[in-house]
Design a protein around this motif. Structure first.
Motif, PDB file in Angstrom:
ATOM      1  N   ILE A 166       0.723  -1.253   0.038  1.00  0.00           N
ATOM      2  CA  ILE A 166       0.063  -0.175  -0.018  1.00  0.00           C
ATOM      3  C   ILE A 166       0.951   1.171   0.018  1.00  0.00           C
ATOM      4  CG2 ILE A 166      -1.855  -1.287   1.181  1.00  0.00           C
ATOM      5  CD1 ILE A 166      -1.085   0.445   3.796  1.00  0.00           C
ATOM      6  N   PRO A 167       0.505   2.614  -0.666  1.00  0.00           N
ATOM      7  CA  PRO A 167       1.359   3.562  -0.504  1.00  0.00           C
ATOM      8  C   PRO A 167       1.367   4.324   1.049  1.00  0.00           C
ATOM      9  CG  PRO A 167      -0.940   4.015  -1.474  1.00  0.00           C
ATOM     10  CD  PRO A 167      -0.863   2.730  -1.213  1.00  0.00           C
ATOM     11  N   ALA A 168       2.380   4.833   0.953  1.00  0.00           N
ATOM     12  CA  ALA A 168       2.814   5.377   2.389  1.00  0.00           C
ATOM     13  C   ALA A 168       2.339   6.824   2.209  1.00  0.00           C
ATOM     14  CB  ALA A 168       4.340   5.289   2.768  1.00  0.00           C
ATOM     15  N   VAL A 169       1.774   7.305   3.330  1.00  0.00           N
ATOM     16  CA  VAL A 169       1.664   8.903   3.423  1.00  0.00           C
ATOM     17  C   VAL A 169       2.701   9.554   3.466  1.00  0.00           C
ATOM     18  CG1 VAL A 169      -0.844   8.223   4.352  1.00  0.00           C
ATOM     19  CG2 VAL A 169       1.183   8.720   5.941  1.00  0.00           C
ATOM     20  N   SER A 170       2.594  11.109   3.069  1.00  0.00           N
ATOM     21  CA  SER A 170       4.006  11.917   3.040  1.00  0.00           C
ATOM     22  C   SER A 170       4.230  12.254   4.640  1.00  0.00           C
ATOM     23  CB  SER A 170       3.601  13.203   2.226  1.00  0.00           C
ATOM     24  OG  SER A 170       2.410  13.698   2.735  1.00  0.00           O
ATOM     25  N   ASP A 171       5.489  12.431   4.833  1.00  0.00           N
ATOM     26  CA  ASP A 171       6.053  12.678   6.104  1.00  0.00           C
ATOM     27  C   ASP A 171       5.349  14.086   6.669  1.00  0.00           C
ATOM     28  OD1 ASP A 171       7.271  13.211   8.371  1.00  0.00           O
ATOM     29  OD2 ASP A 171       9.292  12.589   7.612  1.00  0.00           O
ATOM     30  N   PRO A 172       4.742  14.198   7.825  1.00  0.00           N
ATOM     31  CA  PRO A 172       4.320  15.532   7.926  1.00  0.00           C
ATOM     32  C   PRO A 172       5.441  16.400   8.457  1.00  0.00           C
ATOM     33  CG  PRO A 172       3.784  13.974   9.716  1.00  0.00           C
ATOM     34  CD  PRO A 172       4.322  13.284   8.472  1.00  0.00           C
ATOM     35  N   GLY A 173       6.562  16.026   8.693  1.00  0.00           N
ATOM     36  CA  GLY A 173       7.844  16.882   9.084  1.00  0.00           C
ATOM     37  C   GLY A 173       7.741  17.351  10.523  1.00  0.00           C
ATOM     38  N   LEU A 174       6.919  16.845  11.199  1.00  0.00           N
ATOM     39  CA  LEU A 174       6.791  17.161  12.518  1.00  0.00           C
ATOM     40  C   LEU A 174       8.289  16.692  13.694  1.00  0.00           C
ATOM     41  CD1 LEU A 174       3.295  16.720  13.404  1.00  0.00           C
ATOM     42  CD2 LEU A 174       4.329  18.936  12.790  1.00  0.00           C
ATOM     43  N   SER A 175       8.792  15.648  13.046  1.00  0.00           N
ATOM     44  CA  SER A 175       9.874  15.265  13.695  1.00  0.00           C
ATOM     45  C   SER A 175      10.902  14.740  12.800  1.00  0.00           C
ATOM     46  CB  SER A 175       9.210  14.042  15.050  1.00  0.00           C
ATOM     47  OG  SER A 175       8.695  12.900  14.261  1.00  0.00           O
ATOM     48  N   ARG A 176      12.177  14.261  13.591  1.00  0.00           N
ATOM     49  CA  ARG A 176      13.029  13.637  12.647  1.00  0.00           C
ATOM     50  C   ARG A 176      14.029  12.631  13.428  1.00  0.00           C
ATOM     51  NH1 ARG A 176      18.172  16.062  13.080  1.00  0.00           N
ATOM     52  NH2 ARG A 176      18.394  17.746  14.413  1.00  0.00           N
ATOM     53  N   PHE A 177      14.534  11.717  12.666  1.00  0.00           N
ATOM     54  CA  PHE A 177      15.082  10.507  13.461  1.00  0.00           C
ATOM     55  C   PHE A 177      16.413  11.091  13.835  1.00  0.00           C
ATOM     56  CE2 PHE A 177      18.223   6.912  13.451  1.00  0.00           C
ATOM     57  CZ  PHE A 177      18.035   6.180  14.479  1.00  0.00           C
ATOM     58  N   VAL A 178      17.146  11.186  15.008  1.00  0.00           N
ATOM     59  CA  VAL A 178      18.560  11.593  15.183  1.00  0.00           C
ATOM     60  C   VAL A 178      19.495  10.274  15.523  1.00  0.00           C
ATOM     61  CG1 VAL A 178      20.061  12.783  16.663  1.00  0.00           C
ATOM     62  CG2 VAL A 178      17.774  13.582  16.091  1.00  0.00           C
TER      63      VAL A 178
END
Length: 221
Positions: A166-178
């Protein structure tokens, strides 16, 4: 009643928490779909398809889902929620961060850390540090549930569910992996251990704990 179960995995391996949460989900309803979200997670999806009681596996892969960030994963689940009556996850670190966001976005009350399924809308859960058991009946049309997996046996293998990309939704950009800071241990995780032995303040020190508790744990397997 169709149920969506969020799989707990590391990409290559499916956590045994998922098999235990599947047992709880199967007691709520018979039509269980498993969502495997991540990056290069086909092996985990194939493992989920072999669990007895799974009717379909949904595989969503993208860079945004690679590290189990709560926001893109919650958005993905909400995008699928219209097809499901109940959304379930093991009460792992992932489930505890993602499903409350899902419940908030759906504007429903979450039922947390259930230990028994009484009926499709009624559950038992511990309160007051386990000193009391609360029976909860969920009145929302769509239910969001986390499962305390120590109370459920693992679902057996033997299934042959289909795996649907299934297609993934776009990243809302509220957090990032460090980065990850993980403790290494040869012993099982507390949530999946068959035997748990603990020692508290009376032992006096970490050295005494290792001297007394660990040999007993080894004896008990």
């Amino acid at each position: 009643m169709t149920i969506l179960l969020l799989a707990d995995h590391d990409g290559n391996h499916l956590s045994d928490q998922t098999a235990k949460a599947l047992t709880a989900a199967s007691q709520i309803g018979s039509d269980v779909h498993v969502l495997v979200a991540g990056k290069a997670a086909r092996a985990a999806a194939d493992a989920a398809s072999k669990l007895s009681g799974v009717s379909k596996v949904l595989l969503a892969e993208s860079d945004a889902l690679a590290n189990n960030l709560a926001e893109p994963l919650a958005d993905l689940i909400v995008s699928l929620a219209g097809s499901y009556d109940t959304i379930v996850s093991a009460a792992t670190s992932v489930g505890k961060t993602v499903l409350p966001r899902v419940a908030a976005l759906l504007d429903v009350a979450q039922v947390s850390e259930i230990i028994e399924v009484v009926s499709p809308d009624t559950f038992k859960r511990p309160i007051y540090a386990g000193n009391a058991i609360q029976t909860v009946q969920a009145s929302d049309a769509k239910k969001v549930i986390t499962v305390r997996t120590a109370s459920f046996a693992s679902a057996a293998e033997g299934g042959s569910a289909s795996v649907e990309a299934i297609p993934a939704v776009s990243d809302p950009g509220l957090s990032r992996f460090v980065s990850d800071a993980l403790s290494a241990s040869e012993r099982p995780e507390l949530t999946s251990a068959k035997v748990i032995i603990s020692g508290g303040r009376a032992l006096g020190s970490a050295e005494k704990f290792r001297q007394v508790i660990l040999p007993v744990a080894d004896k008990l397997g």
